[in-house]
Design a protein around this motif. Structure first.
Motif, PDB file in Angstrom:
ATOM      1  N   THR A 132       1.038  -1.311  -0.007  1.00 47.51           N
ATOM      2  CA  THR A 132      -0.059  -0.002  -0.024  1.00 47.51           C
ATOM      3  C   THR A 132       1.135   1.165  -0.105  1.00 47.51           C
ATOM      4  OG1 THR A 132      -1.683  -1.171   1.216  1.00 47.51           O
ATOM      5  CG2 THR A 132      -1.903   1.337   1.277  1.00 47.51           C
ATOM      6  N   SER A 133       2.000   1.375   0.748  1.00 45.85           N
ATOM      7  CA  SER A 133       2.788   2.406   0.897  1.00 45.85           C
ATOM      8  C   SER A 133       3.440   2.686  -0.460  1.00 45.85           C
ATOM      9  CB  SER A 133       3.685   2.425   2.055  1.00 45.85           C
ATOM     10  OG  SER A 133       4.782   1.050   1.678  1.00 45.85           O
ATOM     11  N   ILE A 134       3.816   1.518  -1.176  1.00 48.74           N
ATOM     12  CA  ILE A 134       4.550   1.864  -2.342  1.00 48.74           C
ATOM     13  C   ILE A 134       3.545   2.368  -3.386  1.00 48.74           C
ATOM     14  CG2 ILE A 134       5.595   0.316  -4.274  1.00 48.74           C
ATOM     15  CD1 ILE A 134       6.721  -1.466  -2.167  1.00 48.74           C
ATOM     16  N   LEU A 135       2.479   1.921  -3.292  1.00 50.28           N
ATOM     17  CA  LEU A 135       1.276   2.280  -4.260  1.00 50.28           C
ATOM     18  C   LEU A 135       1.030   3.670  -4.006  1.00 50.28           C
ATOM     19  CD1 LEU A 135      -1.207  -0.609  -4.395  1.00 50.28           C
ATOM     20  CD2 LEU A 135       0.495  -0.057  -6.145  1.00 50.28           C
ATOM     21  N   VAL A 136       1.133   4.242  -3.013  1.00 49.64           N
ATOM     22  CA  VAL A 136       0.986   5.664  -2.482  1.00 49.64           C
ATOM     23  C   VAL A 136       2.069   6.647  -3.123  1.00 49.64           C
ATOM     24  CG1 VAL A 136       0.836   7.330  -0.809  1.00 49.64           C
ATOM     25  CG2 VAL A 136      -0.370   5.115  -0.479  1.00 49.64           C
ATOM     26  N   VAL A 137       3.297   6.099  -3.127  1.00 51.56           N
ATOM     27  CA  VAL A 137       4.513   6.830  -3.426  1.00 51.56           C
ATOM     28  C   VAL A 137       4.413   6.758  -5.346  1.00 51.56           C
ATOM     29  CG1 VAL A 137       7.070   6.502  -4.157  1.00 51.56           C
ATOM     30  CG2 VAL A 137       6.050   5.846  -1.847  1.00 51.56           C
ATOM     31  N   VAL A 138       3.917   5.832  -5.722  1.00 53.72           N
ATOM     32  CA  VAL A 138       3.671   5.675  -7.310  1.00 53.72           C
ATOM     33  C   VAL A 138       2.663   6.654  -7.600  1.00 53.72           C
ATOM     34  CG1 VAL A 138       3.056   4.158  -9.214  1.00 53.72           C
ATOM     35  CG2 VAL A 138       4.606   3.461  -7.306  1.00 53.72           C
ATOM     36  N   ALA A 139       1.580   6.758  -6.752  1.00 52.70           N
ATOM     37  CA  ALA A 139       0.521   7.541  -7.100  1.00 52.70           C
ATOM     38  C   ALA A 139       0.789   8.874  -6.999  1.00 52.70           C
ATOM     39  CB  ALA A 139      -0.771   7.163  -6.273  1.00 52.70           C
ATOM     40  N   GLY A 140       1.811   9.449  -5.989  1.00 52.88           N
ATOM     41  CA  GLY A 140       2.123  10.725  -5.725  1.00 52.88           C
ATOM     42  C   GLY A 140       3.103  11.139  -6.884  1.00 52.88           C
ATOM     43  N   VAL A 141       4.115  10.202  -7.333  1.00 53.44           N
ATOM     44  CA  VAL A 141       4.820  10.550  -8.284  1.00 53.44           C
ATOM     45  C   VAL A 141       4.467  10.721  -9.636  1.00 53.44           C
ATOM     46  CG1 VAL A 141       7.085   9.794  -9.501  1.00 53.44           C
ATOM     47  CG2 VAL A 141       6.868   9.547  -7.155  1.00 53.44           C
ATOM     48  N   GLY A 142       3.286   9.961  -9.870  1.00 51.47           N
ATOM     49  CA  GLY A 142       2.457   9.868 -11.208  1.00 51.47           C
ATOM     50  C   GLY A 142       1.917  11.438 -11.200  1.00 51.47           C
TER      51      GLY A 142
END
Length: 349
Positions: A132-142
């Motif tokens: 979940t935390s990794i997906l949050v990082v990816v979403a923010g960078v996206g």
């Protein structure tokens, strides 16, 4: 002063040195390479000068008996040098082409990339909070990426940033793999790889820079202010590596995560205050989301878990070395997965 007080002082010195040198080198390089600064648009040559400066500092340390000489097998050295050269060149190109904020946020994708490689290469299974935390990082960078592309249509900067993420992630993996196989400290590995990277980049740099910038580095206007910033950039590169060595083994994994996040926030803030980076509401939201995801990853990835059920494993840390920041990633490497590399030889000075 007691031992506890001495340790606290040394911890503070190591922390401050690493943060200041890692943040400073980004802004020094940006001013040096920017067209509104000194226009030194020769990123590969700049990397070569960084590694030559680091090599000189290592040779001095070896001469006084501070570090052991290390001889790596040629194939290992060649593999690491090629990957590390690609990493540092693309990172500096990304810094030259992109805004400081986008450059720094894009680097956060190194963590998800490394985790993805570890999942399919070493069959590591991640917990739901970590995913979940990794997906949050990816979403923010996206969010930041889409906004930057829409505002500036900077597809070249996006491609270079992507290449820097892939090459930097692979460098982290190879770095820890070789350290484990050969039983080397990070400084011992650097003492062998820095000269190789310096010489190869010095030979290839002018030609690569000629292709990228359409100009020879030899034709650059070598004025005193530009040379001063160039020397300061090399000094910061040495400072990053020395302070990195001071920090290794001194801080816990969670403390090192905080160290990395503090540098990220300082870089983003400095880009906005001093370099005129325009940060809209959507970009700010994406940056905040990415940083929150990294903090959550730092907490969840360092939580204690039960022993693996199938294969024995040992916990290691991947410590990415970049000009301008580090990323620490805790992973598990299954026993027997390091057998591709030969044996290193150490010689006492």
């Amino acid at each position: 002063m007691g031992l506890a007080e001495q340790k606290l002082v040394m911890d503070m010195v190591a922390w401050a040195s690493n943060v200041s040198s890692s943040v400073m080198i980004i802004f020094v390089n940006k001013i040096l390479m920017n067209t509104t600064g000194y226009g030194f648009k020769y990123a590969t040559t700049l990397c070569a000068l960084h590694y030559m400066a680091c090599s000189i500092s290592i040779w001095i340390t070896q001469a006084v008996g501070g570090v052991k000489k290390v001889t790596l097998p040629f194939t290992d050295l060649l593999l690491f040098t090629a990957t590390a050269n690609m990493s540092i060149v693309t990172l500096n190109l990304s810094l030259m082409i992109n805004r400081v904020g986008f450059y720094q946020i894009a680097k956060l994708l190194i963590v998800p990339f490394v985790c993805l490689v570890e999942r399919f290469w070493l069959q590591r299974h991640f917990s739901r909070p970590v995913i979940t935390s990794i997906l949050v990082v990816v979403a923010g960078v996206g969010i930041v990426t889409v906004t930057d592309v829409q505002m500036g249509d900077n597809m070249l900067g996006l491609i270079v940033a992507g290449l820097s993420v892939v090459s930097s992630g692979m460098q982290q993996i190879f770095c820890r793999t070789m350290q484990q196989k050969h039983g080397l400290s990070s400084h011992e590995l650097l003492s062998n790889t820095a000269p190789a990277q310096g010489w190869t980049l010095m030979l290839l740099g002018p030609f690569l820079d000629r292709y990228v910038s359409a100009g020879w580095v030899f034709n650059y206007d070598w004025n005193v202010p530009a040379l001063t910033f160039l020397a300061l950039s090399c000094a910061c590169a040495v400072g990053v590596n020395v302070s990195q060595f001071m920090c290794l083994g001194r801080f816990s994994a969670v403390s090192y995560q905080v160290l990395g996040h503090s540098k990220t926030m300082l870089v983003l803030l400095g880009g906005w205050l001093f370099l005129g980076d325009q940060i809209g509401l959507k970009q700010f939201g994406g940056m905040a989301l990415a940083v929150v995801g990294m903090v959550a990853y730092g907490i969840t990835s360092n939580q204690k878990t039960g022993p693996p059920k199938e294969k024995p494993s040992e916990t290691v840390s991947l410590l990415g070395k970049e000009k301008g920041g580090e990323t620490r990633v805790d992973i598990q490497v299954h026993a027997g997965s390091q057998g591709k590399f030969g044996n290193a030889k150490k010689e006492e000075v």
